[in-house]
Motif scaffolding. Structure first.
Motif, PDB file in Angstrom:
ATOM      1  N   PRO A 156       0.752  -1.335  -0.045  1.00  0.00           N
ATOM      2  CA  PRO A 156      -0.101   0.082   0.154  1.00  0.00           C
ATOM      3  C   PRO A 156       0.604   1.237   0.458  1.00  0.00           C
ATOM      4  N   PRO A 157       0.231   2.489  -0.412  1.00  0.00           N
ATOM      5  CA  PRO A 157       1.126   3.352  -0.191  1.00  0.00           C
ATOM      6  C   PRO A 157       1.741   3.931   0.915  1.00  0.00           C
ATOM      7  N   THR A 158       3.117   4.381   0.586  1.00  0.00           N
ATOM      8  CA  THR A 158       3.918   3.604   2.276  1.00  0.00           C
ATOM      9  C   THR A 158       5.036   5.675   2.205  1.00  0.00           C
ATOM     10  N   LEU A 159       5.036   5.761   3.177  1.00  0.00           N
ATOM     11  CA  LEU A 159       6.325   6.692   3.725  1.00  0.00           C
ATOM     12  C   LEU A 159       7.325   6.164   4.369  1.00  0.00           C
ATOM     13  N   ILE A 160       8.445   6.678   3.478  1.00  0.00           N
ATOM     14  CA  ILE A 160       9.902   5.883   4.007  1.00  0.00           C
ATOM     15  C   ILE A 160      10.476   6.722   4.972  1.00  0.00           C
ATOM     16  N   LEU A 161      10.611   6.146   6.432  1.00  0.00           N
ATOM     17  CA  LEU A 161      11.486   7.443   6.881  1.00  0.00           C
ATOM     18  C   LEU A 161      13.385   7.398   7.332  1.00  0.00           C
ATOM     19  N   HIS A 162      13.851   7.321   7.023  1.00  0.00           N
ATOM     20  CA  HIS A 162      15.143   6.514   7.231  1.00  0.00           C
ATOM     21  C   HIS A 162      16.637   7.836   7.672  1.00  0.00           C
ATOM     22  N   VAL A 171      20.398   2.008   4.988  1.00  0.00           N
ATOM     23  CA  VAL A 171      19.829   2.589   4.385  1.00  0.00           C
ATOM     24  C   VAL A 171      19.498   2.316   3.366  1.00  0.00           C
ATOM     25  N   SER A 172      20.517   1.104   2.728  1.00  0.00           N
ATOM     26  CA  SER A 172      20.620   0.763   0.941  1.00  0.00           C
ATOM     27  C   SER A 172      18.609  -0.314   1.256  1.00  0.00           C
ATOM     28  N   HIS A 173      18.802  -0.450   2.647  1.00  0.00           N
ATOM     29  CA  HIS A 173      17.005  -0.865   2.395  1.00  0.00           C
ATOM     30  C   HIS A 173      15.500   0.412   2.220  1.00  0.00           C
ATOM     31  N   ALA A 174      15.788   1.060   2.517  1.00  0.00           N
ATOM     32  CA  ALA A 174      14.988   1.984   2.443  1.00  0.00           C
ATOM     33  C   ALA A 174      14.793   2.602   0.706  1.00  0.00           C
ATOM     34  N   ARG A 175      16.165   2.338   0.052  1.00  0.00           N
ATOM     35  CA  ARG A 175      16.000   2.277  -1.250  1.00  0.00           C
ATOM     36  C   ARG A 175      16.002   1.035  -2.082  1.00  0.00           C
ATOM     37  N   ALA A 176      15.895   0.241  -1.684  1.00  0.00           N
ATOM     38  CA  ALA A 176      15.435  -0.890  -2.172  1.00  0.00           C
ATOM     39  C   ALA A 176      13.447  -1.442  -2.102  1.00  0.00           C
ATOM     40  N   LEU A 177      13.132  -0.207  -1.088  1.00  0.00           N
ATOM     41  CA  LEU A 177      11.709  -0.284  -0.405  1.00  0.00           C
ATOM     42  C   LEU A 177      11.386   0.291  -1.789  1.00  0.00           C
ATOM     43  N   GLU A 178      12.172   1.628  -2.422  1.00  0.00           N
ATOM     44  CA  GLU A 178      11.934   3.024  -2.989  1.00  0.00           C
ATOM     45  C   GLU A 178      11.597   2.707  -4.864  1.00  0.00           C
ATOM     46  N   ARG A 179      12.444   1.421  -4.142  1.00  0.00           N
ATOM     47  CA  ARG A 179      12.456   1.050  -6.544  1.00  0.00           C
ATOM     48  C   ARG A 179      11.326  -0.051  -6.183  1.00  0.00           C
ATOM     49  N   HIS A 188       4.096   6.679  -2.521  1.00  0.00           N
ATOM     50  CA  HIS A 188       4.791   6.786  -1.865  1.00  0.00           C
ATOM     51  C   HIS A 188       5.476   8.263  -2.241  1.00  0.00           C
ATOM     52  N   GLU A 189       6.542   8.514  -0.140  1.00  0.00           N
ATOM     53  CA  GLU A 189       6.850   8.906  -0.395  1.00  0.00           C
ATOM     54  C   GLU A 189       8.943   8.801   0.294  1.00  0.00           C
ATOM     55  N   ILE A 190       9.554   9.445   0.068  1.00  0.00           N
ATOM     56  CA  ILE A 190      10.992   8.874   1.125  1.00  0.00           C
ATOM     57  C   ILE A 190      11.237  10.674   1.629  1.00  0.00           C
ATOM     58  N   ARG A 191      12.361  10.015   2.886  1.00  0.00           N
ATOM     59  CA  ARG A 191      13.403  10.666   3.298  1.00  0.00           C
ATOM     60  C   ARG A 191      13.891  10.866   4.405  1.00  0.00           C
TER      61      ARG A 191
END
Length: 223
Positions: A156-162, A171-179, A188-191
């Motif tokens: 579902p829509p996801t906000l990533i904060l890392h 932080v590679s986990h955040a980038r993998a999730l973003e991809r 989604h949003e990522i910060r």
């Protein structure tokens, strides 16, 4: 304190009633969006911090269920030697928590979300991959489980904060999730917070809270 049962085990839930809100869900007598709050591997060691987060979310118009999912394995905090074997049990408990939350009086079962911190976020991804009632995830520095990285389910829509300097969950986990979310064209949003570790402090913490409020307002309030 409330409780539900998961595989015969009693699971405690701290309930925080929605106090206000905006839009259609704010009117008295109407069902409100609701959130599961899932702590990290520290369990209840720093419970007051989680309770503060729950009260803040409740003040914004969400029912919040702070789930003691480690009750499933009888732990106060995660035993890392059993992490892999216990993870599926906790995930099953979180799935049961979603069903329990959807049945609570005054809860809009069409507007459910999960706020997951670290391990709690990994559980959120795992459960939401097969639970369509979860409409939004807030990911505070969570790892993307290997199985999900391979299977690439729709989330579902996801906000990533890392934090960029997170030494526990890189932080590679955040980038993998973003991809993954980009590939699926999921909102989604990522910060990524420069210099922050496994936990956000100071201005980063305040910025994250503001982003959470906006994201949940967009995807759960008035839906």
């Amino acid at each position: 304190m409330q409780h539900f049962t998961s595989d015969g085990r009693q699971i405690a839930v701290e309930w925080f009633t929605a106090l206000s809100g905006s839009g259609e869900g704010a009117r008295a007598g109407t069902a409100k969006p609701a959130l599961l709050l899932l702590h990290g591997a520290d369990g209840l060691i720093y419970a007051e911090g989680y309770r503060l987060a729950a009260r803040t979310l409740a003040a914004s118009g969400y029912h919040v269920a702070f789930v003691h999912y480690l009750d499933r394995t009888g732990d106060r905090r995660v035993a890392y030697s059993r992490l892999r074997q216990d993870f599926p049990l906790w995930a099953e408990t979180v799935r049961d928590a979603v069903a329990w939350l959807a049945d609570q009086p005054g809860t809009d079962a069409q507007r459910l979300g999960i706020v997951g911190i670290s391990l709690g976020a990994a559980l959120a991804f795992t459960v939401a991959a097969a639970e369509p009632r979860v409409r939004a995830i807030i990911d505070y520095f969570g790892p993307l489980p290997d199985e999900l990285a391979r299977e690439r389910p729709r989330l579902p829509p996801t906000l990533i904060l890392h934090g960029s300097a997170d030494a526990i969950v890189p932080v590679s986990h955040a980038r993998a999730l973003e991809r993954l979310l980009q590939e699926q064209s999921v909102a989604h949003e990522i910060r990524i917070y420069e210099g922050q570790g496994h936990g956000l402090t100071g201005p980063a913490q305040l910025d994250a809270a503001a982003r959470v409020a906006r994201f949940l307002g967009q995807h759960l309030q008035g839906a």
